[in-house]
Motif scaffolding. Structure first.
Motif, PDB file in Angstrom:
ATOM      1  N   GLN A  34       3.369  -3.807   7.470  1.00 45.78           N
ATOM      2  CA  GLN A  34       3.936  -4.720   6.489  1.00 45.78           C
ATOM      3  C   GLN A  34       4.826  -5.791   7.105  1.00 45.78           C
ATOM      4  OE1 GLN A  34       3.572  -4.588   2.874  1.00 45.78           O
ATOM      5  NE2 GLN A  34       1.813  -3.316   3.414  1.00 45.78           N
ATOM      6  N   LEU A  35       5.520  -5.467   8.188  1.00 41.94           N
ATOM      7  CA  LEU A  35       6.456  -6.426   8.766  1.00 41.94           C
ATOM      8  C   LEU A  35       5.710  -7.396   9.676  1.00 41.94           C
ATOM      9  CD1 LEU A  35       9.536  -4.168   9.605  1.00 41.94           C
ATOM     10  CD2 LEU A  35       9.038  -5.446   7.523  1.00 41.94           C
ATOM     11  N   PRO A  36       5.909  -8.698   9.498  1.00 41.57           N
ATOM     12  CA  PRO A  36       5.144  -9.675  10.277  1.00 41.57           C
ATOM     13  C   PRO A  36       5.263  -9.497  11.786  1.00 41.57           C
ATOM     14  CG  PRO A  36       6.189 -10.757   8.412  1.00 41.57           C
ATOM     15  CD  PRO A  36       6.730  -9.354   8.445  1.00 41.57           C
ATOM     16  N   GLU A  64       0.826  -1.209   0.000  1.00 34.81           N
ATOM     17  CA  GLU A  64       0.000   0.000   0.000  1.00 34.81           C
ATOM     18  C   GLU A  64       0.861   1.261   0.000  1.00 34.81           C
ATOM     19  OE1 GLU A  64      -3.199  -0.253  -0.344  1.00 34.81           O
ATOM     20  OE2 GLU A  64      -3.191  -2.441  -0.168  1.00 34.81           O
ATOM     21  N   GLY A  65       2.110   1.117  -0.407  1.00 36.68           N
ATOM     22  CA  GLY A  65       3.014   2.263  -0.364  1.00 36.68           C
ATOM     23  C   GLY A  65       3.691   2.365   0.989  1.00 36.68           C
ATOM     24  N   GLY A  66       4.073   3.570   1.349  1.00 37.28           N
ATOM     25  CA  GLY A  66       4.767   3.771   2.608  1.00 37.28           C
ATOM     26  C   GLY A  66       6.268   3.800   2.420  1.00 37.28           C
ATOM     27  N   TYR A  67       6.986   3.703   3.525  1.00 37.74           N
ATOM     28  CA  TYR A  67       8.420   3.929   3.537  1.00 37.74           C
ATOM     29  C   TYR A  67       9.113   2.889   4.405  1.00 37.74           C
ATOM     30  CZ  TYR A  67       6.257   8.264   2.170  1.00 37.74           C
ATOM     31  OH  TYR A  67       5.456   9.179   1.543  1.00 37.74           O
ATOM     32  N   SER A  68      10.253   2.431   3.944  1.00 33.29           N
ATOM     33  CA  SER A  68      11.053   1.489   4.712  1.00 33.29           C
ATOM     34  C   SER A  68      12.275   2.201   5.270  1.00 33.29           C
ATOM     35  CB  SER A  68      11.494   0.308   3.842  1.00 33.29           C
ATOM     36  OG  SER A  68      10.410  -0.558   3.608  1.00 33.29           O
ATOM     37  N   LEU A  69      12.567   1.922   6.530  1.00 26.71           N
ATOM     38  CA  LEU A  69      13.765   2.446   7.169  1.00 26.71           C
ATOM     39  C   LEU A  69      14.788   1.326   7.258  1.00 26.71           C
ATOM     40  CD1 LEU A  69      15.363   4.590   8.819  1.00 26.71           C
ATOM     41  CD2 LEU A  69      14.204   3.693  10.868  1.00 26.71           C
ATOM     42  N   ILE A  75       9.058  12.117   8.021  1.00 31.03           N
ATOM     43  CA  ILE A  75       7.701  11.577   8.147  1.00 31.03           C
ATOM     44  C   ILE A  75       7.155  11.990   9.517  1.00 31.03           C
ATOM     45  CG2 ILE A  75       6.263   9.527   7.821  1.00 31.03           C
ATOM     46  CD1 ILE A  75       8.755   8.059   6.815  1.00 31.03           C
ATOM     47  N   PRO A  76       6.639  13.204   9.626  1.00 31.93           N
ATOM     48  CA  PRO A  76       6.131  13.661  10.927  1.00 31.93           C
ATOM     49  C   PRO A  76       4.951  12.811  11.397  1.00 31.93           C
ATOM     50  CG  PRO A  76       6.363  15.488   9.365  1.00 31.93           C
ATOM     51  CD  PRO A  76       6.526  14.219   8.578  1.00 31.93           C
ATOM     52  N   LEU A  77       4.737  12.802  12.715  1.00 34.34           N
ATOM     53  CA  LEU A  77       3.569  12.134  13.263  1.00 34.34           C
ATOM     54  C   LEU A  77       2.308  12.873  12.830  1.00 34.34           C
ATOM     55  CD1 LEU A  77       4.684  11.431  16.947  1.00 34.34           C
ATOM     56  CD2 LEU A  77       4.806   9.884  14.993  1.00 34.34           C
ATOM     57  N   ASN A  78       1.279  12.109  12.456  1.00 26.91           N
ATOM     58  CA  ASN A  78      -0.003  12.740  12.125  1.00 26.91           C
ATOM     59  C   ASN A  78      -0.602  13.436  13.339  1.00 26.91           C
ATOM     60  OD1 ASN A  78       0.200  11.763   9.524  1.00 26.91           O
ATOM     61  ND2 ASN A  78      -1.042   9.949   9.920  1.00 26.91           N
ATOM     62  N   ASP A  79      -0.419  12.824  14.507  1.00 29.87           N
ATOM     63  CA  ASP A  79      -0.935  13.397  15.751  1.00 29.87           C
ATOM     64  C   ASP A  79       0.125  13.207  16.830  1.00 29.87           C
ATOM     65  OD1 ASP A  79      -2.239  14.215  18.000  1.00 29.87           O
ATOM     66  OD2 ASP A  79      -3.818  12.698  17.940  1.00 29.87           O
ATOM     67  N   HIS A 127       8.841  -0.470   8.631  1.00 31.50           N
ATOM     68  CA  HIS A 127       8.056   0.029   7.512  1.00 31.50           C
ATOM     69  C   HIS A 127       6.942   0.860   8.105  1.00 31.50           C
ATOM     70  CE1 HIS A 127       4.647   0.088   4.727  1.00 31.50           C
ATOM     71  NE2 HIS A 127       5.564   0.161   3.804  1.00 31.50           N
ATOM     72  N   VAL A 128       6.637   1.988   7.486  1.00 30.99           N
ATOM     73  CA  VAL A 128       5.579   2.847   7.995  1.00 30.99           C
ATOM     74  C   VAL A 128       4.818   3.449   6.836  1.00 30.99           C
ATOM     75  CG1 VAL A 128       7.084   4.888   8.157  1.00 30.99           C
ATOM     76  CG2 VAL A 128       5.029   4.720   9.586  1.00 30.99           C
ATOM     77  N   ASN A 129       3.512   3.499   6.989  1.00 29.55           N
ATOM     78  CA  ASN A 129       2.640   4.157   6.021  1.00 29.55           C
ATOM     79  C   ASN A 129       1.904   5.265   6.772  1.00 29.55           C
ATOM     80  OD1 ASN A 129       0.736   5.001   4.193  1.00 29.55           O
ATOM     81  ND2 ASN A 129       0.160   2.947   3.525  1.00 29.55           N
ATOM     82  N   PRO A 130       2.364   6.499   6.670  1.00 26.93           N
ATOM     83  CA  PRO A 130       1.743   7.577   7.450  1.00 26.93           C
ATOM     84  C   PRO A 130       0.299   7.841   7.059  1.00 26.93           C
ATOM     85  CG  PRO A 130       3.302   8.474   5.865  1.00 26.93           C
ATOM     86  CD  PRO A 130       3.484   6.997   5.850  1.00 26.93           C
ATOM     87  N   ASP A 131      -0.090   7.435   5.842  1.00 26.59           N
ATOM     88  CA  ASP A 131      -1.479   7.618   5.426  1.00 26.59           C
ATOM     89  C   ASP A 131      -2.404   6.552   6.011  1.00 26.59           C
ATOM     90  OD1 ASP A 131      -0.792   9.833   3.855  1.00 26.59           O
ATOM     91  OD2 ASP A 131      -0.236   8.545   2.171  1.00 26.59           O
TER      92      ASP A 131
END
Length: 251
Positions: free
Chosen positions: A48-50, A24-29, A111-115, A38-42
């Motif tokens: 994604q990671l088990p 679903e997209g997102g970003y891997s560190l 990738i700032p926190l949404n909240d 892995h994080v998808n801020p949206d």
């Protein structure tokens, strides 16, 4: 939000944020070429990671939706789990302890926190920080131990002294969750389990059978409490989060 790859070079490690990863997209560190997060801020529930889905399932099984929790995260990564907790348990209070302040700033800048409300950051060595919790009035419903630089974890995360201090910082009914990445050492998972069993009444291991048997490297998630966990509820939550593994009580 659109990112080009970003890199942080320090004298201790190299971190890279890669955009466009995951179904679903997102970003891997990546830290020292090891995928850390892995994080998808949206979509904070796009895990994604088990092993992260496993930890999320533990949260689901123990804490009802929209119930706020007081959480302590030792190790920040890309802040995937703090984002998940904020999203699924609004009003939660979370403390994130990260050794590398430059890595924390790197992630938050990109990738700032949404909240960010309810999330407190502490730049400190996790092991040393845990020793100060005896003087802290806070008691935590959830403690997540995920302390790695690349694939390396400090030996102290498998020490009974460390886990004794964490147990004392738990609220009644609280739980300690430890990610043991077996590539960091063949005895890490065994030592973590032994230390948890010394100080907690109930310990569960969650991973594929070949990981539990030691025939493959990967992530074993341990959950430790002083009350008998609802293994059936945990199994349901694991399935709901897309995990094919089953909880293995070690009592």
């Amino acid at each position: 939000m659109h990112l080009t790859p970003a890199t942080l070079e320090t004298d201790q490690f190299r971190a890279v944020l890669l955009p466009g990863f995951g179904t679903e997209g997102g970003y891997s560190l990546l830290v020292d070429e090891t995928t850390q997060s892995h994080v998808n801020p949206d979509d904070p529930e796009d895990l994604q990671l088990p092993y992260v889905r496993t930890i999320a399932a533990i949260v689901d099984a123990l804490f009802a939706p929209d119930t706020s929790v007081n959480a302590l995260h030792l190790g920040a990564g890309a802040l995937t789990l703090p984002r998940f907790v904020t999203h699924t348990r609004p009003g939660s209070s979370q403390r994130v302890v990260e050794l590398h302040g430059d890595l924390l700033d790197f992630v938050l800048d990109a990738i700032p926190l949404n909240d960010p409300s309810g999330v407190e950051f502490v730049v400190a060595d996790a092991v040393a920080y845990v020793e100060t919790l005896a003087d802290d009035a806070a008691r935590f419903d959830l403690v997540v131990v995920d302390v790695y630089t690349g694939s390396d974890a400090p030996d102290a995360v498998a020490a009974s002294q460390f886990h004794t201090a964490l147990r004392a910082a738990l609220a009644p009914g609280g739980i300690v969750v430890v990610n043991a990445f077996t590539a960091s050492g063949p005895d890490l998972a065994r030592d973590v389990e032994d230390a948890l069993r010394e100080v907690h009444g109930h310990v569960i291991a969650i991973a594929d059978a070949d990981l539990l048997s030691g025939t493959r490297i990967g992530n074993i998630v341990f959950a430790a409490t002083d009350h008998e966990p609802d293994v059936d509820a945990l199994a349901v939550a694991l399935t709901a989060r897309g995990s094919l593994v089953a909880p293995d009580p070690r009592d």
